[in-house]
Design a protein around this motif. Structure first.
Motif, PDB file in Angstrom:
ATOM      1  N   ALA A 128       0.833  -1.210   0.000  1.00 36.72           N
ATOM      2  CA  ALA A 128       0.000   0.000   0.000  1.00 36.72           C
ATOM      3  C   ALA A 128       0.863   1.255   0.000  1.00 36.72           C
ATOM      4  O   ALA A 128       0.561   2.226  -0.709  1.00 36.72           O
ATOM      5  N   ALA A 129       1.944   1.253   0.772  1.00 38.92           N
ATOM      6  CA  ALA A 129       2.834   2.418   0.824  1.00 38.92           C
ATOM      7  C   ALA A 129       3.472   2.672  -0.545  1.00 38.92           C
ATOM      8  O   ALA A 129       3.575   3.821  -0.990  1.00 38.92           O
ATOM      9  N   ILE A 130       3.884   1.583  -1.209  1.00 41.56           N
ATOM     10  CA  ILE A 130       4.482   1.722  -2.539  1.00 41.56           C
ATOM     11  C   ILE A 130       3.451   2.254  -3.530  1.00 41.56           C
ATOM     12  O   ILE A 130       3.728   3.156  -4.335  1.00 41.56           O
ATOM     13  N   TRP A 131       2.238   1.703  -3.451  1.00 35.38           N
ATOM     14  CA  TRP A 131       1.179   2.145  -4.367  1.00 35.38           C
ATOM     15  C   TRP A 131       0.821   3.607  -4.152  1.00 35.38           C
ATOM     16  O   TRP A 131       0.697   4.369  -5.120  1.00 35.38           O
ATOM     17  N   VAL A 132       0.646   4.015  -2.905  1.00 35.98           N
ATOM     18  CA  VAL A 132       0.293   5.409  -2.611  1.00 35.98           C
ATOM     19  C   VAL A 132       1.373   6.359  -3.128  1.00 35.98           C
ATOM     20  O   VAL A 132       1.079   7.363  -3.787  1.00 35.98           O
ATOM     21  N   THR A 133       2.634   6.034  -2.843  1.00 37.84           N
ATOM     22  CA  THR A 133       3.732   6.894  -3.277  1.00 37.84           C
ATOM     23  C   THR A 133       3.783   6.996  -4.794  1.00 37.84           C
ATOM     24  O   THR A 133       3.905   8.090  -5.358  1.00 37.84           O
ATOM     25  N   GLY A 134       3.670   5.856  -5.459  1.00 39.84           N
ATOM     26  CA  GLY A 134       3.734   5.854  -6.921  1.00 39.84           C
ATOM     27  C   GLY A 134       2.535   6.527  -7.556  1.00 39.84           C
ATOM     28  O   GLY A 134       2.679   7.335  -8.486  1.00 39.84           O
ATOM     29  N   ALA A 135       1.328   6.202  -7.068  1.00 40.43           N
ATOM     30  CA  ALA A 135       0.111   6.775  -7.645  1.00 40.43           C
ATOM     31  C   ALA A 135       0.063   8.291  -7.440  1.00 40.43           C
ATOM     32  O   ALA A 135      -0.329   9.038  -8.351  1.00 40.43           O
ATOM     33  N   THR A 136       0.475   8.739  -6.262  1.00 34.87           N
ATOM     34  CA  THR A 136       0.486  10.182  -5.991  1.00 34.87           C
ATOM     35  C   THR A 136       1.492  10.895  -6.880  1.00 34.87           C
ATOM     36  O   THR A 136       1.223  11.986  -7.407  1.00 34.87           O
ATOM     37  N   TYR A 137       2.658  10.280  -7.064  1.00 34.16           N
ATOM     38  CA  TYR A 137       3.695  10.872  -7.918  1.00 34.16           C
ATOM     39  C   TYR A 137       3.194  11.025  -9.349  1.00 34.16           C
ATOM     40  O   TYR A 137       3.314  12.090  -9.971  1.00 34.16           O
ATOM     41  N   VAL A 138       2.586   9.954  -9.882  1.00 37.35           N
ATOM     42  CA  VAL A 138       2.070   9.997 -11.254  1.00 37.35           C
ATOM     43  C   VAL A 138       0.947  11.023 -11.373  1.00 37.35           C
ATOM     44  O   VAL A 138       0.890  11.803 -12.333  1.00 37.35           O
ATOM     45  N   TYR A 139       0.057  11.038 -10.378  1.00 33.53           N
ATOM     46  CA  TYR A 139      -1.076  11.967 -10.402  1.00 33.53           C
ATOM     47  C   TYR A 139      -0.591  13.421 -10.439  1.00 33.53           C
ATOM     48  O   TYR A 139      -1.097  14.234 -11.220  1.00 33.53           O
ATOM     49  N   LEU A 140       0.387  13.727  -9.590  1.00 31.90           N
ATOM     50  CA  LEU A 140       0.876  15.108  -9.532  1.00 31.90           C
ATOM     51  C   LEU A 140       1.655  15.492 -10.782  1.00 31.90           C
ATOM     52  O   LEU A 140       1.734  16.673 -11.136  1.00 31.90           O
ATOM     53  N   LYS A 141       2.254  14.507 -11.441  1.00 29.37           N
ATOM     54  CA  LYS A 141       2.933  14.791 -12.704  1.00 29.37           C
ATOM     55  C   LYS A 141       1.915  15.143 -13.787  1.00 29.37           C
ATOM     56  O   LYS A 141       2.140  16.024 -14.609  1.00 29.37           O
ATOM     57  N   ILE A 142       0.794  14.438 -13.776  1.00 31.88           N
ATOM     58  CA  ILE A 142      -0.248  14.701 -14.767  1.00 31.88           C
ATOM     59  C   ILE A 142      -1.066  15.934 -14.408  1.00 31.88           C
ATOM     60  O   ILE A 142      -1.417  16.747 -15.268  1.00 31.88           O
ATOM     61  N   TYR A 143      -1.332  16.071 -13.100  1.00 31.97           N
ATOM     62  CA  TYR A 143      -2.162  17.186 -12.631  1.00 31.97           C
ATOM     63  C   TYR A 143      -1.401  18.004 -11.583  1.00 31.97           C
ATOM     64  O   TYR A 143      -1.604  17.820 -10.378  1.00 31.97           O
ATOM     65  N   PRO A 144      -0.512  18.878 -12.023  1.00 31.36           N
ATOM     66  CA  PRO A 144       0.214  19.727 -11.061  1.00 31.36           C
ATOM     67  C   PRO A 144      -0.741  20.729 -10.422  1.00 31.36           C
ATOM     68  O   PRO A 144      -1.887  20.883 -10.879  1.00 31.36           O
ATOM     69  N   PRO A 145      -0.313  21.423  -9.362  1.00 33.03           N
ATOM     70  CA  PRO A 145      -1.195  22.394  -8.690  1.00 33.03           C
ATOM     71  C   PRO A 145      -1.722  23.448  -9.661  1.00 33.03           C
ATOM     72  O   PRO A 145      -0.978  23.940 -10.516  1.00 33.03           O
ATOM     73  N   ARG A 146      -2.990  23.755  -9.513  1.00 31.82           N
ATOM     74  CA  ARG A 146      -3.585  24.790 -10.369  1.00 31.82           C
ATOM     75  C   ARG A 146      -3.178  26.184  -9.909  1.00 31.82           C
ATOM     76  O   ARG A 146      -3.094  26.445  -8.715  1.00 31.82           O
ATOM     77  N   LYS A 147      -2.996  27.069 -10.855  1.00 40.03           N
ATOM     78  CA  LYS A 147      -2.768  28.475 -10.524  1.00 40.03           C
ATOM     79  C   LYS A 147      -4.135  29.111 -10.302  1.00 40.03           C
ATOM     80  O   LYS A 147      -4.997  29.091 -11.177  1.00 40.03           O
ATOM     81  N   MET A 148      -4.309  29.677  -9.098  1.00 39.58           N
ATOM     82  CA  MET A 148      -5.632  30.128  -8.687  1.00 39.58           C
ATOM     83  C   MET A 148      -5.629  31.597  -8.271  1.00 39.58           C
ATOM     84  O   MET A 148      -4.599  32.137  -7.855  1.00 39.58           O
ATOM     85  N   ILE A 149      -6.805  32.192  -8.370  1.00 40.44           N
ATOM     86  CA  ILE A 149      -7.028  33.549  -7.865  1.00 40.44           C
ATOM     87  C   ILE A 149      -8.192  33.485  -6.892  1.00 40.44           C
ATOM     88  O   ILE A 149      -9.137  32.716  -7.091  1.00 40.44           O
TER      89      ILE A 149
END
Length: 474
Positions: A128-149
């Protein structure tokens, strides 16, 4: 970003299927090689448990894992922090394997050797730890933080900015603009960003901004008003060709109240038996520390404003409020004893409230009961605070699993109203499971800060939410 948004749910679903299949494979390996040999008939070199029973058991295991883990938000990749997601997965695995052990023992008509399942659990923790780390890494690569106002109407927006700034992996607030500026100027600024936060803006202006962002397909976050929360529980109906929203404002139906009461009684009895040893140890620790009383009671409010005596283990010094002034607990409160800090941290101070549940004063799930004098202080600034009394007080609630001790009273009110407008047996079960999770999350047990004390009027928001338009810095 806009084009990729349509695939977000699909990506999270695929990631979920990956971990579910991995967990299922691990289980079936342990079952087939270490448990299945104890059941069924031997055919050739293989052992079978009721033949198709193997498939049925695997399906049950997968459903248990998905149900428990989803209840703990263990599949919310990109929503929870990595540590929180790992913790949710661990709770889901423990719950699933505990139920599975009982199920296998029932099939074997005696307690089976738990070692294989314990080894499976340890391996699944790592997986589970490996999956969470990997899935989160991939997710953030595809969906980086949005620039917001952020478009704000009063100084309360500063609190929201502070909270969102703690999740730089998810939110990137780059600019702010006051609603006092020209509306067309605000719209032009919004177009430069991927998302907008509308915080405490007057309804007429908020409606115009919502229509604008909807037309431009811009993601929009809104801090709801009390009326918005009430509307969430409305039913869509049509009067001939006229669409209407119907708010019944009646709470649970008779049948729902009966079912909820029966659940409360059954769970209270079971929990009392399980908790009895821990309650005895807690009582002994309190008594040995300062020889004072083990329990204390306070007047609290429940459904329709009824006053009742709530029971708790004493976590503060004797005569903590000898001056007669009601005060909320604060960070590093000197009145809390060393024993009290521990039992408050693990929530053992709340265990005597099982008595209140058995008596019918409280339910397991509902708005936390407030003291009459403090509720009166809140109502001076937030008249809607009395709306919390439309449901029976609870041992835990939506505001407890989603908020913290230092969540502002106005935000806690909105969370409680969200529960009241959406309450159901299924939601109660989910809140109970999330309550288990909060015990393991340190920041969910913080006391109120001085800024959020009951006497701080600018935090006890707003009859007139829009009056103060002081600039905020981002």
């Amino acid at each position: 970003m806009v084009n990729k948004e349509q695939f977000k749910r699909l990506i999270v679903t695929v990631a979920t299927l990956v971990i579910v299949c991995c967990m299922a494979f691990c289980f079936i390996f342990v079952w087939h090689n270490l448990y299945n040999t104890n059941f069924g008939e031997k055919i050739g070199e293989d052992y079978f448990f009721w033949q198709r029973g193997n498939v049925l058991l695997l399906v049950i295991y997968m459903l248990l894992y998905m149900a428990f883990t989803k209840s703990f938000n263990g599949f919310r990749v990109g929503y929870l922090k990595t540590a929180g997601l790992i913790g949710s997965q661990i709770l889901g695995i423990i719950s699933t394997n505990a139920v599975t052990y009982l199920l296998i023992s029932l099939m074997g008509r005696s307690l089976v050797d738990p070692v294989p399942l314990l080894m499976l659990t340890a391996y699944q923790f790592l997986l589970a730890a490996i999956w969470v780390t990997g899935a989160t890494y991939v997710y953030l690569k595809i969906y980086p933080p949005r620039k917001m106002i952020i478009v704000y109407g009063n100084t309360n927006a500063r609190d929201l900015v502070t909270k969102m700034s703690e999740r730089v992996d998810k939110y990137m607030i780059c600019s702010s603009v006051s609603i006092s500026e020209d509306l067309e100027t605000i719209k032009e600024k919004i177009l430069d960003f991927e998302a907008v936060i509308i915080c405490d803006v007057p309804s007429n202006l908020r409606n115009q901004l919502l229509k604008f962002t909807y037309d431009k397909s811009i993601r929009t976050y809104i801090t709801p008003k009390i009326s918005d929360v009430i509307l969430r529980g409305s039913e869509e109906i049509h009067l001939f060709d006229t669409p209407l929203l119907l708010s019944r404002n009646l709470g649970l139906t008779f049948e729902q109240r009966v079912i909820k009461r029966l659940m409360d009684l059954a769970m209270a009895v079971i929990c009392s038996v399980i908790a009895l040893p821990f309650m005895l140890i807690t009582a002994l620790a309190i008594k040995l520390y300062d020889k004072g009383p083990v329990l204390y009671s306070q007047e609290r409010l429940t459904l329709d404003g009824k006053v009742f005596k709530v029971y708790k283990f004493r976590s503060m010094i004797v005569d903590a409020e000898k001056d007669g002034v009601a005060r909320l607990a604060k960070d590093n409160d000197s009145r809390i004893t060393p024993v009290g800090k521990i039992i408050r941290k693990i929530r053992f101070d709340e265990l005597p409230q099982l008595i209140n549940i058995l008596k019918g004063d409280m339910s397991f799930v509902g708005p936390r009961p407030e003291r009459p004098e403090i509720a009166k202080q809140y109502e001076e600034t937030i008249p809607e605070f009395r709306y919390r009394l439309k449901a029976k007080a609870g041992l835990t609630g939506y505001a407890q699993v989603m908020g913290k001790y230092n969540t502002t009273p106005y935000d806690k009110l909105k969370l409680d109203l969200m529960y009241i407008e959406q309450q159901s047996i299924i939601l109660d079960i989910r809140i109970l499971l999330l309550t288990i999770k909060t015990i393991f999350v340190p920041d969910s047990t913080e006391g109120v800060t001085n800024d959020t004390a009951a006497t701080d009027s600018h935090k006890l928001t707003p009859k007139s939410e829009m009056e103060n338009k002081e600039e905020i810095s981002v």
